[in-house]
Design a protein around this motif. Structure first.
Motif, PDB file in Angstrom:
ATOM      1  N   PHE A  72      -8.297 -34.903   4.727  1.00 11.80           N
ATOM      2  CA  PHE A  72      -8.158 -35.860   3.630  1.00 11.80           C
ATOM      3  C   PHE A  72      -6.898 -35.560   2.821  1.00 11.80           C
ATOM      4  O   PHE A  72      -6.139 -36.471   2.480  1.00 11.80           O
ATOM      5  CB  PHE A  72      -9.400 -35.829   2.732  1.00 11.80           C
ATOM      6  N   VAL A  73      -6.651 -34.279   2.505  1.00 11.05           N
ATOM      7  CA  VAL A  73      -5.443 -33.898   1.773  1.00 11.05           C
ATOM      8  C   VAL A  73      -4.202 -34.242   2.582  1.00 11.05           C
ATOM      9  O   VAL A  73      -3.212 -34.751   2.048  1.00 11.05           O
ATOM     10  CB  VAL A  73      -5.479 -32.393   1.420  1.00 11.05           C
ATOM     11  N   GLY A  74      -4.246 -33.980   3.888  1.00 12.49           N
ATOM     12  CA  GLY A  74      -3.100 -34.287   4.735  1.00 12.49           C
ATOM     13  C   GLY A  74      -2.806 -35.768   4.814  1.00 12.49           C
ATOM     14  O   GLY A  74      -1.648 -36.192   4.747  1.00 12.49           O
ATOM     15  N   ILE A  75      -3.848 -36.570   4.897  1.00 12.04           N
ATOM     16  CA  ILE A  75      -3.648 -38.021   4.990  1.00 12.04           C
ATOM     17  C   ILE A  75      -3.202 -38.595   3.650  1.00 12.04           C
ATOM     18  O   ILE A  75      -2.334 -39.465   3.591  1.00 12.04           O
ATOM     19  CB  ILE A  75      -4.936 -38.695   5.510  1.00 12.04           C
ATOM     20  N   LYS A  76      -3.754 -38.080   2.550  1.00 10.66           N
ATOM     21  CA  LYS A  76      -3.364 -38.568   1.227  1.00 10.66           C
ATOM     22  C   LYS A  76      -1.937 -38.173   0.868  1.00 10.66           C
ATOM     23  O   LYS A  76      -1.284 -38.861   0.089  1.00 10.66           O
ATOM     24  CB  LYS A  76      -4.320 -38.049   0.149  1.00 10.66           C
ATOM     25  N   SER A  77      -1.439 -37.079   1.411  1.00 11.16           N
ATOM     26  CA  SER A  77      -0.080 -36.642   1.077  1.00 11.16           C
ATOM     27  C   SER A  77       0.975 -37.516   1.744  1.00 11.16           C
ATOM     28  O   SER A  77       2.152 -37.415   1.397  1.00 11.16           O
ATOM     29  CB  SER A  77       0.129 -35.184   1.442  1.00 11.16           C
ATOM     30  N   VAL A  78       0.567 -38.365   2.659  1.00  8.44           N
ATOM     31  CA  VAL A  78       1.513 -39.302   3.269  1.00  8.44           C
ATOM     32  C   VAL A  78       2.048 -40.250   2.202  1.00  8.44           C
ATOM     33  O   VAL A  78       3.226 -40.588   2.177  1.00  8.44           O
ATOM     34  CB  VAL A  78       0.832 -40.100   4.402  1.00  8.44           C
ATOM     35  N   GLN A  79       1.183 -40.632   1.269  1.00  6.90           N
ATOM     36  CA  GLN A  79       1.596 -41.553   0.208  1.00  6.90           C
ATOM     37  C   GLN A  79       2.565 -40.895  -0.770  1.00  6.90           C
ATOM     38  O   GLN A  79       3.375 -41.559  -1.385  1.00  6.90           O
ATOM     39  CB  GLN A  79       0.366 -42.057  -0.546  1.00  6.90           C
ATOM     40  N   GLY A  80       2.496 -39.583  -0.917  1.00  6.23           N
ATOM     41  CA  GLY A  80       3.360 -38.871  -1.851  1.00  6.23           C
ATOM     42  C   GLY A  80       4.626 -38.333  -1.218  1.00  6.23           C
ATOM     43  O   GLY A  80       5.375 -37.607  -1.853  1.00  6.23           O
ATOM     44  N   ASN A  81       4.862 -38.623   0.038  1.00  3.31           N
ATOM     45  CA  ASN A  81       6.040 -38.155   0.774  1.00  3.31           C
ATOM     46  C   ASN A  81       6.152 -36.624   0.753  1.00  3.31           C
ATOM     47  O   ASN A  81       7.228 -36.076   0.550  1.00  3.31           O
ATOM     48  CB  ASN A  81       7.317 -38.788   0.221  1.00  3.31           C
ATOM     49  N   SER A  82       5.058 -35.944   0.943  1.00  7.07           N
ATOM     50  CA  SER A  82       5.050 -34.474   1.011  1.00  7.07           C
ATOM     51  C   SER A  82       4.913 -34.072   2.474  1.00  7.07           C
ATOM     52  O   SER A  82       3.810 -34.001   2.997  1.00  7.07           O
ATOM     53  CB  SER A  82       3.890 -33.900   0.199  1.00  7.07           C
ATOM     54  N   GLY A  83       6.026 -33.803   3.122  1.00  5.29           N
ATOM     55  CA  GLY A  83       6.032 -33.548   4.554  1.00  5.29           C
ATOM     56  C   GLY A  83       5.277 -32.307   4.970  1.00  5.29           C
ATOM     57  O   GLY A  83       4.489 -32.327   5.912  1.00  5.29           O
ATOM     58  N   TYR A  84       5.496 -31.182   4.268  1.00  6.43           N
ATOM     59  CA  TYR A  84       4.852 -29.931   4.661  1.00  6.43           C
ATOM     60  C   TYR A  84       3.359 -29.961   4.375  1.00  6.43           C
ATOM     61  O   TYR A  84       2.562 -29.426   5.145  1.00  6.43           O
ATOM     62  CB  TYR A  84       5.506 -28.739   3.961  1.00  6.43           C
ATOM     63  N   ILE A  85       2.999 -30.554   3.255  1.00  3.23           N
ATOM     64  CA  ILE A  85       1.568 -30.655   2.937  1.00  3.23           C
ATOM     65  C   ILE A  85       0.885 -31.561   3.953  1.00  3.23           C
ATOM     66  O   ILE A  85      -0.224 -31.285   4.409  1.00  3.23           O
ATOM     67  CB  ILE A  85       1.362 -31.175   1.495  1.00  3.23           C
ATOM     68  N   TYR A  86       1.558 -32.623   4.339  1.00  2.00           N
ATOM     69  CA  TYR A  86       1.018 -33.550   5.334  1.00  2.00           C
ATOM     70  C   TYR A  86       0.785 -32.841   6.659  1.00  2.00           C
ATOM     71  O   TYR A  86      -0.310 -32.891   7.227  1.00  2.00           O
ATOM     72  CB  TYR A  86       2.005 -34.718   5.496  1.00  2.00           C
ATOM     73  N   LEU A  87       1.793 -32.149   7.137  1.00  2.77           N
ATOM     74  CA  LEU A  87       1.661 -31.464   8.425  1.00  2.77           C
ATOM     75  C   LEU A  87       0.655 -30.315   8.358  1.00  2.77           C
ATOM     76  O   LEU A  87      -0.140 -30.122   9.266  1.00  2.77           O
ATOM     77  CB  LEU A  87       3.023 -30.938   8.885  1.00  2.77           C
ATOM     78  N   GLY A  88       0.697 -29.544   7.279  1.00  2.00           N
ATOM     79  CA  GLY A  88      -0.239 -28.432   7.120  1.00  2.00           C
ATOM     80  C   GLY A  88      -1.675 -28.904   7.030  1.00  2.00           C
ATOM     81  O   GLY A  88      -2.582 -28.317   7.630  1.00  2.00           O
ATOM     82  N   GLY A  89      -1.900 -29.970   6.271  1.00  2.00           N
ATOM     83  CA  GLY A  89      -3.253 -30.514   6.144  1.00  2.00           C
ATOM     84  C   GLY A  89      -3.785 -31.032   7.466  1.00  2.00           C
ATOM     85  O   GLY A  89      -4.936 -30.781   7.829  1.00  2.00           O
ATOM     86  N   LEU A  90      -2.950 -31.743   8.194  1.00  2.00           N
ATOM     87  CA  LEU A  90      -3.388 -32.249   9.493  1.00  2.00           C
ATOM     88  C   LEU A  90      -3.624 -31.126  10.493  1.00  2.00           C
ATOM     89  O   LEU A  90      -4.587 -31.155  11.258  1.00  2.00           O
ATOM     90  CB  LEU A  90      -2.370 -33.245  10.044  1.00  2.00           C
ATOM     91  N   LEU A  91      -2.761 -30.120  10.472  1.00  3.05           N
ATOM     92  CA  LEU A  91      -2.909 -28.995  11.393  1.00  3.05           C
ATOM     93  C   LEU A  91      -4.186 -28.203  11.100  1.00  3.05           C
ATOM     94  O   LEU A  91      -4.982 -27.927  12.004  1.00  3.05           O
ATOM     95  CB  LEU A  91      -1.682 -28.084  11.312  1.00  3.05           C
ATOM     96  N   LEU A  92      -4.390 -27.849   9.828  1.00  2.63           N
ATOM     97  CA  LEU A  92      -5.598 -27.100   9.464  1.00  2.63           C
ATOM     98  C   LEU A  92      -6.860 -27.935   9.671  1.00  2.63           C
ATOM     99  O   LEU A  92      -7.892 -27.418  10.100  1.00  2.63           O
ATOM    100  CB  LEU A  92      -5.507 -26.623   8.014  1.00  2.63           C
ATOM    101  N   GLY A  93      -6.769 -29.203   9.376  1.00  5.26           N
ATOM    102  CA  GLY A  93      -7.931 -30.072   9.564  1.00  5.26           C
ATOM    103  C   GLY A  93      -8.330 -30.208  11.020  1.00  5.26           C
ATOM    104  O   GLY A  93      -9.505 -30.110  11.375  1.00  5.26           O
ATOM    105  N   SER A  94      -7.342 -30.411  11.887  1.00  3.56           N
ATOM    106  CA  SER A  94      -7.667 -30.553  13.306  1.00  3.56           C
ATOM    107  C   SER A  94      -8.139 -29.232  13.908  1.00  3.56           C
ATOM    108  O   SER A  94      -9.058 -29.208  14.729  1.00  3.56           O
ATOM    109  CB  SER A  94      -6.469 -31.107  14.079  1.00  3.56           C
ATOM    110  N   ALA A  95      -7.543 -28.111  13.487  1.00  3.37           N
ATOM    111  CA  ALA A  95      -7.995 -26.811  13.983  1.00  3.37           C
ATOM    112  C   ALA A  95      -9.419 -26.512  13.518  1.00  3.37           C
ATOM    113  O   ALA A  95     -10.235 -25.980  14.276  1.00  3.37           O
ATOM    114  CB  ALA A  95      -7.046 -25.713  13.509  1.00  3.37           C
ATOM    115  N   GLY A  96      -9.729 -26.870  12.293  1.00  5.23           N
ATOM    116  CA  GLY A  96     -11.087 -26.677  11.782  1.00  5.23           C
ATOM    117  C   GLY A  96     -12.098 -27.530  12.520  1.00  5.23           C
ATOM    118  O   GLY A  96     -13.222 -27.087  12.776  1.00  5.23           O
ATOM    119  N   MET A  97     -11.712 -28.745  12.848  1.00  6.04           N
ATOM    120  CA  MET A  97     -12.608 -29.631  13.608  1.00  6.04           C
ATOM    121  C   MET A  97     -12.906 -29.038  14.986  1.00  6.04           C
ATOM    122  O   MET A  97     -14.050 -29.043  15.435  1.00  6.04           O
ATOM    123  CB  MET A  97     -11.989 -31.018  13.787  1.00  6.04           C
ATOM    124  N   LEU A  98     -11.879 -28.533  15.646  1.00  2.00           N
ATOM    125  CA  LEU A  98     -12.081 -27.933  16.967  1.00  2.00           C
ATOM    126  C   LEU A  98     -12.980 -26.704  16.883  1.00  2.00           C
ATOM    127  O   LEU A  98     -13.850 -26.502  17.736  1.00  2.00           O
ATOM    128  CB  LEU A  98     -10.739 -27.568  17.599  1.00  2.00           C
TER     129      LEU A  98
END
Length: 113
Positions: A72-98
């Protein structure tokens, strides 16, 4: 095999399983470490796997909740143009899901014999 050695073997196998390590490598490692035949270690492995069902489900739920927050944090950071937060959130989120799915599969396998 003494009761003390059996307890140590069960604790070792439980620890390895909850780290989501592969069965074949865990059995080889335990067989070398405790000087036991692989058949005996495998039977103990299956017994321990059926005992850790509740703990695996609890860990799966925690990982699923945390990874949902990170996604959720990674997807919401797309609107704020925060590249590292976006990538980090998506990476941690997908790793946690797995990891959560790994724990759920461990719990399901532990339930069936």
């Amino acid at each position: 095999m003494s009761t003390k050695q059996l307890n140590h073997l069960e604790a070792f196998l439980k620890n390895e399983m909850l780290q989501l390590k592969l069965m074949s490598f865990t059995i080889k490692k335990a067989s070398k470490r405790f000087n036991l035949p692989k058949d005996q270690v495998k039977s103990t492995y299956l017994k321990v796997r059926s005992m850790i069902r509740k703990e695996a489900i609890n860990r799966g739920i925690v990982y699923l909740l945390l990874s949902t927050i990170f996604l959720f944090v990674g997807i919401k950071s797309v609107q704020g143009n925060s590249g590292y937060i976006y990538l980090g959130g998506l990476l941690l989120g997908s790793a946690g899901m797995l990891s959560a799915f790994g724990y759920f599969i461990l719990a399901i396998k532990g339930n069936s014999k």
